[in-house]
Design a protein around this motif. Structure first.
Motif, PDB file in Angstrom:
ATOM      1  N   SER A  33       6.702  11.129   7.678  1.00 41.17           N
ATOM      2  CA  SER A  33       5.447  10.378   7.793  1.00 41.17           C
ATOM      3  C   SER A  33       4.882   9.880   6.465  1.00 41.17           C
ATOM      4  O   SER A  33       3.952   9.082   6.461  1.00 41.17           O
ATOM      5  CB  SER A  33       4.398  11.224   8.513  1.00 41.17           C
ATOM      6  N   SER A  34       5.442  10.354   5.345  1.00 37.73           N
ATOM      7  CA  SER A  34       4.953   9.882   4.048  1.00 37.73           C
ATOM      8  C   SER A  34       6.139   9.640   3.120  1.00 37.73           C
ATOM      9  O   SER A  34       7.247  10.106   3.380  1.00 37.73           O
ATOM     10  CB  SER A  34       4.006  10.906   3.414  1.00 37.73           C
ATOM     11  N   VAL A  35       5.876   8.937   2.049  1.00 38.38           N
ATOM     12  CA  VAL A  35       6.935   8.648   1.083  1.00 38.38           C
ATOM     13  C   VAL A  35       7.513   9.953   0.531  1.00 38.38           C
ATOM     14  O   VAL A  35       8.726  10.131   0.467  1.00 38.38           O
ATOM     15  CB  VAL A  35       6.414   7.752  -0.060  1.00 38.38           C
ATOM     16  N   HIS A  36       6.643  10.885   0.173  1.00 34.64           N
ATOM     17  CA  HIS A  36       7.125  12.150  -0.386  1.00 34.64           C
ATOM     18  C   HIS A  36       7.951  12.945   0.620  1.00 34.64           C
ATOM     19  O   HIS A  36       8.955  13.564   0.255  1.00 34.64           O
ATOM     20  CB  HIS A  36       5.968  12.997  -0.909  1.00 34.64           C
ATOM     21  N   LYS A  37       7.551  12.928   1.891  1.00 33.97           N
ATOM     22  CA  LYS A  37       8.323  13.647   2.915  1.00 33.97           C
ATOM     23  C   LYS A  37       9.695  13.007   3.099  1.00 33.97           C
ATOM     24  O   LYS A  37      10.701  13.707   3.212  1.00 33.97           O
ATOM     25  CB  LYS A  37       7.558  13.682   4.235  1.00 33.97           C
ATOM     26  N   ILE A  38       9.739  11.688   3.129  1.00 32.90           N
ATOM     27  CA  ILE A  38      11.024  10.987   3.267  1.00 32.90           C
ATOM     28  C   ILE A  38      11.900  11.284   2.057  1.00 32.90           C
ATOM     29  O   ILE A  38      13.093  11.562   2.192  1.00 32.90           O
ATOM     30  CB  ILE A  38      10.814   9.466   3.437  1.00 32.90           C
ATOM     31  N   GLU A  39      11.294  11.264   0.888  1.00 36.98           N
ATOM     32  CA  GLU A  39      12.025  11.557  -0.341  1.00 36.98           C
ATOM     33  C   GLU A  39      12.625  12.973  -0.282  1.00 36.98           C
ATOM     34  O   GLU A  39      13.770  13.189  -0.674  1.00 36.98           O
ATOM     35  CB  GLU A  39      11.088  11.422  -1.542  1.00 36.98           C
ATOM     36  N   GLY A  40      11.869  13.920   0.232  1.00 36.24           N
ATOM     37  CA  GLY A  40      12.358  15.289   0.368  1.00 36.24           C
ATOM     38  C   GLY A  40      13.553  15.383   1.294  1.00 36.24           C
ATOM     39  O   GLY A  40      14.525  16.088   0.994  1.00 36.24           O
ATOM     40  N   VAL A  41      13.493  14.672   2.409  1.00 35.15           N
ATOM     41  CA  VAL A  41      14.620  14.668   3.345  1.00 35.15           C
ATOM     42  C   VAL A  41      15.849  14.044   2.700  1.00 35.15           C
ATOM     43  O   VAL A  41      16.962  14.560   2.838  1.00 35.15           O
ATOM     44  CB  VAL A  41      14.238  13.915   4.658  1.00 35.15           C
ATOM     45  N   ALA A 101       0.823  -1.208   0.000  1.00 33.99           N
ATOM     46  CA  ALA A 101       0.000   0.000   0.000  1.00 33.99           C
ATOM     47  C   ALA A 101       0.857   1.259   0.000  1.00 33.99           C
ATOM     48  O   ALA A 101       0.395   2.321  -0.421  1.00 33.99           O
ATOM     49  CB  ALA A 101      -0.935   0.006   1.202  1.00 33.99           C
ATOM     50  N   VAL A 102       2.105   1.145   0.447  1.00 34.09           N
ATOM     51  CA  VAL A 102       2.998   2.315   0.471  1.00 34.09           C
ATOM     52  C   VAL A 102       3.225   2.862  -0.932  1.00 34.09           C
ATOM     53  O   VAL A 102       3.555   4.030  -1.105  1.00 34.09           O
ATOM     54  CB  VAL A 102       4.357   2.008   1.141  1.00 34.09           C
ATOM     55  N   ARG A 103       3.039   2.031  -1.936  1.00 35.07           N
ATOM     56  CA  ARG A 103       3.246   2.444  -3.324  1.00 35.07           C
ATOM     57  C   ARG A 103       2.013   3.131  -3.928  1.00 35.07           C
ATOM     58  O   ARG A 103       2.109   3.803  -4.938  1.00 35.07           O
ATOM     59  CB  ARG A 103       3.607   1.237  -4.185  1.00 35.07           C
ATOM     60  N   SER A 104       0.850   2.960  -3.312  1.00 30.51           N
ATOM     61  CA  SER A 104      -0.394   3.440  -3.911  1.00 30.51           C
ATOM     62  C   SER A 104      -0.640   4.933  -3.707  1.00 30.51           C
ATOM     63  O   SER A 104      -1.241   5.583  -4.558  1.00 30.51           O
ATOM     64  CB  SER A 104      -1.576   2.646  -3.378  1.00 30.51           C
ATOM     65  N   ASP A 105      -0.193   5.477  -2.584  1.00 25.72           N
ATOM     66  CA  ASP A 105      -0.404   6.901  -2.287  1.00 25.72           C
ATOM     67  C   ASP A 105       0.847   7.423  -1.603  1.00 25.72           C
ATOM     68  O   ASP A 105       1.070   7.165  -0.418  1.00 25.72           O
ATOM     69  CB  ASP A 105      -1.630   7.068  -1.388  1.00 25.72           C
ATOM     70  N   LEU A 106       1.654   8.163  -2.334  1.00 32.49           N
ATOM     71  CA  LEU A 106       2.948   8.609  -1.817  1.00 32.49           C
ATOM     72  C   LEU A 106       2.820   9.734  -0.796  1.00 32.49           C
ATOM     73  O   LEU A 106       3.805  10.104  -0.165  1.00 32.49           O
ATOM     74  CB  LEU A 106       3.861   9.027  -2.976  1.00 32.49           C
ATOM     75  N   ASP A 107       1.604  10.259  -0.608  1.00 32.26           N
ATOM     76  CA  ASP A 107       1.368  11.287   0.407  1.00 32.26           C
ATOM     77  C   ASP A 107       0.628  10.734   1.626  1.00 32.26           C
ATOM     78  O   ASP A 107       0.325  11.476   2.553  1.00 32.26           O
ATOM     79  CB  ASP A 107       0.583  12.456  -0.195  1.00 32.26           C
ATOM     80  N   MET A 108       0.338   9.449   1.627  1.00 29.49           N
ATOM     81  CA  MET A 108      -0.368   8.814   2.732  1.00 29.49           C
ATOM     82  C   MET A 108       0.471   8.894   4.013  1.00 29.49           C
ATOM     83  O   MET A 108       1.683   8.684   3.987  1.00 29.49           O
ATOM     84  CB  MET A 108      -0.620   7.339   2.375  1.00 29.49           C
ATOM     85  N   ASP A 109      -0.179   9.238   5.127  1.00 26.82           N
ATOM     86  CA  ASP A 109       0.502   9.264   6.424  1.00 26.82           C
ATOM     87  C   ASP A 109       0.670   7.815   6.894  1.00 26.82           C
ATOM     88  O   ASP A 109      -0.296   7.152   7.260  1.00 26.82           O
ATOM     89  CB  ASP A 109      -0.314  10.071   7.431  1.00 26.82           C
ATOM     90  N   LEU A 110       1.894   7.343   6.864  1.00 26.42           N
ATOM     91  CA  LEU A 110       2.186   5.940   7.161  1.00 26.42           C
ATOM     92  C   LEU A 110       1.902   5.589   8.618  1.00 26.42           C
ATOM     93  O   LEU A 110       1.568   4.449   8.932  1.00 26.42           O
ATOM     94  CB  LEU A 110       3.637   5.631   6.807  1.00 26.42           C
ATOM     95  N   PHE A 111       2.015   6.569   9.509  1.00 27.19           N
ATOM     96  CA  PHE A 111       1.722   6.328  10.928  1.00 27.19           C
ATOM     97  C   PHE A 111       0.207   6.286  11.162  1.00 27.19           C
ATOM     98  O   PHE A 111      -0.292   5.386  11.840  1.00 27.19           O
ATOM     99  CB  PHE A 111       2.370   7.406  11.802  1.00 27.19           C
ATOM    100  N   ALA A 112      -0.510   7.239  10.584  1.00 24.46           N
ATOM    101  CA  ALA A 112      -1.971   7.291  10.750  1.00 24.46           C
ATOM    102  C   ALA A 112      -2.633   6.045  10.177  1.00 24.46           C
ATOM    103  O   ALA A 112      -3.653   5.588  10.704  1.00 24.46           O
ATOM    104  CB  ALA A 112      -2.537   8.546  10.091  1.00 24.46           C
TER     105      ALA A 112
END
Length: 78
Positions: A63-71, A17-28
């Motif tokens: 918390s999301s794929v896009h945020k991690i990618e930014g870091v 599911a991590v691949r389906s929405d790169l802005d999804m809050d993985l913790f929530a």
């Protein structure tokens, strides 16, 4: 870099599911918890040869794929 990150997250979260929405809050969504977060930091450090200190970044910043990618981009990972 994004594909490697997605592979790491899919393995740690044990869910594609991590691949389906790169802005999804993985913790929530319950895909990451404190232990998985620590595993994620270690896996990222090992894969990309950078240091991500838990005191430098909190869960919200990663918390999301896009945020991690930014870091990772800030750290010079391509």
């Amino acid at each position: 870099m994004l594909e490697k990150l997605l592979d790491i997250l899919q393995e740690i979260c044990d869910d594609d599911a991590v691949r389906s929405d790169l802005d999804m809050d993985l913790f929530a969504e319950g895909l990451l918890d404190s232990l998985a977060f620590a595993e994620l930091l270690v896996a990222i450090e090992n894969e990309f040869h950078i240091t991500l200190s838990p005191t430098e970044y909190d869960k919200e910043q990663l918390s999301s794929v896009h945020k991690i990618e930014g870091v990772l981009k800030e750290k010079g990972v391509q």
